[in-house]
Design an enzyme around this catalytic site. Structure first.
Site, PDB file in Angstrom:
ATOM      1  N   GLU A  52       0.824  -1.209   0.000  1.00 21.90           N
ATOM      2  CA  GLU A  52       0.000   0.000   0.000  1.00 21.90           C
ATOM      3  C   GLU A  52       0.858   1.259   0.000  1.00 21.90           C
ATOM      4  O   GLU A  52       0.576   2.221  -0.739  1.00 21.90           O
ATOM      5  CB  GLU A  52      -0.924   0.006   1.229  1.00 21.90           C
ATOM      6  CG  GLU A  52      -1.883  -1.181   1.272  1.00 21.90           C
ATOM      7  CD  GLU A  52      -1.349  -2.353   2.069  1.00 21.90           C
ATOM      8  OE1 GLU A  52      -2.135  -2.997   2.778  1.00 21.90           O
ATOM      9  OE2 GLU A  52      -0.118  -2.622   1.982  1.00 21.90           O
ATOM     10  N   CYS A  84       0.032   0.528   7.364  1.00 21.25           N
ATOM     11  CA  CYS A  84      -0.493   0.966   6.077  1.00 21.25           C
ATOM     12  C   CYS A  84      -1.836   1.672   6.233  1.00 21.25           C
ATOM     13  O   CYS A  84      -2.206   2.510   5.404  1.00 21.25           O
ATOM     14  CB  CYS A  84      -0.632  -0.231   5.141  1.00 21.25           C
ATOM     15  SG  CYS A  84       0.966  -0.904   4.628  1.00 21.25           S
ATOM     16  N   SER A 168      20.390 -40.572 -11.196  1.00 19.32           N
ATOM     17  CA  SER A 168      19.140 -39.822 -11.352  1.00 19.32           C
ATOM     18  C   SER A 168      19.281 -38.582 -12.223  1.00 19.32           C
ATOM     19  O   SER A 168      18.304 -37.844 -12.404  1.00 19.32           O
ATOM     20  CB  SER A 168      18.616 -39.398  -9.975  1.00 19.32           C
ATOM     21  OG  SER A 168      19.570 -38.599  -9.294  1.00 19.32           O
ATOM     22  N   TRP A 170      19.688 -37.035 -15.827  1.00 21.06           N
ATOM     23  CA  TRP A 170      18.555 -36.269 -15.341  1.00 21.06           C
ATOM     24  C   TRP A 170      17.281 -37.018 -15.684  1.00 21.06           C
ATOM     25  O   TRP A 170      17.141 -37.517 -16.799  1.00 21.06           O
ATOM     26  CB  TRP A 170      18.519 -34.874 -15.959  1.00 21.06           C
ATOM     27  CG  TRP A 170      19.671 -34.013 -15.540  1.00 21.06           C
ATOM     28  CD1 TRP A 170      20.747 -33.677 -16.298  1.00 21.06           C
ATOM     29  CD2 TRP A 170      19.848 -33.350 -14.275  1.00 21.06           C
ATOM     30  NE1 TRP A 170      21.597 -32.851 -15.593  1.00 21.06           N
ATOM     31  CE2 TRP A 170      21.054 -32.644 -14.343  1.00 21.06           C
ATOM     32  CE3 TRP A 170      19.104 -33.296 -13.101  1.00 21.06           C
ATOM     33  CZ2 TRP A 170      21.528 -31.877 -13.296  1.00 21.06           C
ATOM     34  CZ3 TRP A 170      19.575 -32.550 -12.058  1.00 21.06           C
ATOM     35  CH2 TRP A 170      20.769 -31.844 -12.152  1.00 21.06           C
ATOM     36  N   GLU A 297      13.847 -31.923  -0.646  1.00 23.83           N
ATOM     37  CA  GLU A 297      14.336 -32.631  -1.822  1.00 23.83           C
ATOM     38  C   GLU A 297      15.047 -33.901  -1.368  1.00 23.83           C
ATOM     39  O   GLU A 297      16.162 -34.199  -1.788  1.00 23.83           O
ATOM     40  CB  GLU A 297      15.273 -31.731  -2.642  1.00 23.83           C
ATOM     41  CG  GLU A 297      14.568 -30.561  -3.306  1.00 23.83           C
ATOM     42  CD  GLU A 297      15.412 -29.917  -4.402  1.00 23.83           C
ATOM     43  OE1 GLU A 297      16.372 -30.544  -4.882  1.00 23.83           O
ATOM     44  OE2 GLU A 297      15.099 -28.772  -4.772  1.00 23.83           O
TER      45      GLU A 297
END
Length: 369
Positions: A52, A84, A168, A170, A297
């Protein structure tokens, strides 16, 4: 242009702050007078002005009598920046259109009430569903104090995350991998297990210019993180936390801890009853450090531990048009597994996207529904 058009513009602006505002939400704002946009802005970075105030700072003419469209309820308390609501009142705006309600107890309805008390017309819950989609991380973190955890993995069409030789790279194509790096920018931290470090020697950074890299968190029960690994070599540049699980902080623990700390790695000891890292305690620790989100991951073992601990909020599955086959090729979630289909970790499909020939399945984890 309609109210919807102006709020869509505010949503578009909010997205520009993603990855830079954590643990604050992403917010966009548009100031409109006589059907014309006379100012717009977004929360650009944590600790800096909110949407804002940025919108009001960009005004091309006075905002007296104007309308401001904002994706989240304006704040009404002093934090790193002033409220704000004060700026909106001072500029003489006549109307405020709000998308999402702010669950932060410091705001939660108070911002809208203060504006109404000053004679401003306030519309709440406008395009709420679209605005709420901007901030699942913030809503979870501000109400629980815990990071929002996204479990991400890439697999073949037959559910394998590596070949029988453990390779792995890719599985997915370049566009899908680029999307993962944007995820690393969006979320405050990234977590993997020590076995992934020993096998792949990753960097866990964001390899896109201009984007931020997450805090790296390694689940490493016995402090086996190699001093020569990429993680250790770059610990002075990227914040790195190695989390272990020593029941006794003996001489062996102190020696390993000291060696890693000399490399710039922070060591935290959070042993669970099973001799592994207590993931629930770890989430509390990360939350206390204002790390509002985690990108997991991990390999199959850590992923299973995270599901069993009940800390996973969202699952991102990248599916590649390949078949590895083989009973020895690992899957994304290992462990003992559930006994019956009724015991499964239940998911709800949120979205499906395509990156060339790869498909991304985006699921929310059902929690007690």
């Amino acid at each position: 242009m309609t109210d919807r058009d102006f709020m869509l513009r505010a949503i578009e602006l909010a997205e520009r702050g993603r990855g830079f505002t954590n643990p604050n939400p992403v917010v966009g704002a548009v100031v409109v007078k006589d059907g014309r946009i006379i100012g717009e802005g977004y929360h650009e970075k944590y600790g800096q002005l909110h949407a804002e105030r940025n919108a009001l700072a960009s005004l091309t003419e006075p905002a007296l009598g104007a309308t401001i469209y904002v994706t989240l309820e304006p704040c009404c308390h002093y934090g790193k920046t002033p409220p704000c609501t004060e700026a909106i009142i001072e500029h003489g705006l006549a109307r405020v259109v709000i998308g999402s309600r702010d669950p932060n107890p410091k705001v939660a309805g108070k911002g809208a009430r203060i504006l109404r008390d000053h004679g401003i017309d306030v519309t709440e819950d406008f395009m709420m569903e679209e605005c709420d989609r901007l901030n699942p991380v913030f809503f979870h973190y501000i109400t629980t104090g815990l990071p929002y955890l996204v479990c991400k993995y890439a697999m073949t069409a037959d559910g394998k995350i590596a070949t029988r030789e453990g390779l792995s790279k890719w599985i997915t194509g370049e566009k899908a991998r680029e999307h993962v790096h944007k995820l690393r920018h969006n979320l405050a931290s990234i977590m993997i297990g020590i076995e992934t470090v020993l096998k792949d020697d990753p960097m866990l950074n964001t390899r896109i210019d201009g984007l931020t890299s997450p805090v790296r968190v390694i689940c490493d029960s016995r402090l086996r993180l190699p001093p020569e690994s990429n993680i250790c070599r770059t610990a002075g540049e990227l914040e790195t936390i190695d989390v272990c699980a020593f029941a006794r902080e003996d001489e062996d623990y102190l020696t390993r801890k000291s060696n890693l700390e000399k490399r710039g790695v922070e060591v935290i000891n959070l042993p669970g009853d099973d001799g592994k890292v207590d993931l629930r305690k770890l989430m509390r620790v990360l939350g206390e450090r204002k790390l509002d989100s985690v990108l997991l991951e991990g390999g199959g073992a850590l992923n299973e531990s995270a599901f069993r601990a009940g800390i996973v909020n969202e699952v991102l599955v990248y599916v590649a048009p390949k078949i590895f086959g083989g009973s020895d090729s690992p899957g994304p979630v290992r462990g003992v597994g559930v006994s019956t289909p009724q015991d499964a970790y239940a998911l709800k499909l949120k979205d499906i996207r395509r990156f060339d020939e790869d498909i991304l399945l985006d699921y929310l984890v059902r929690k007690g529904d």
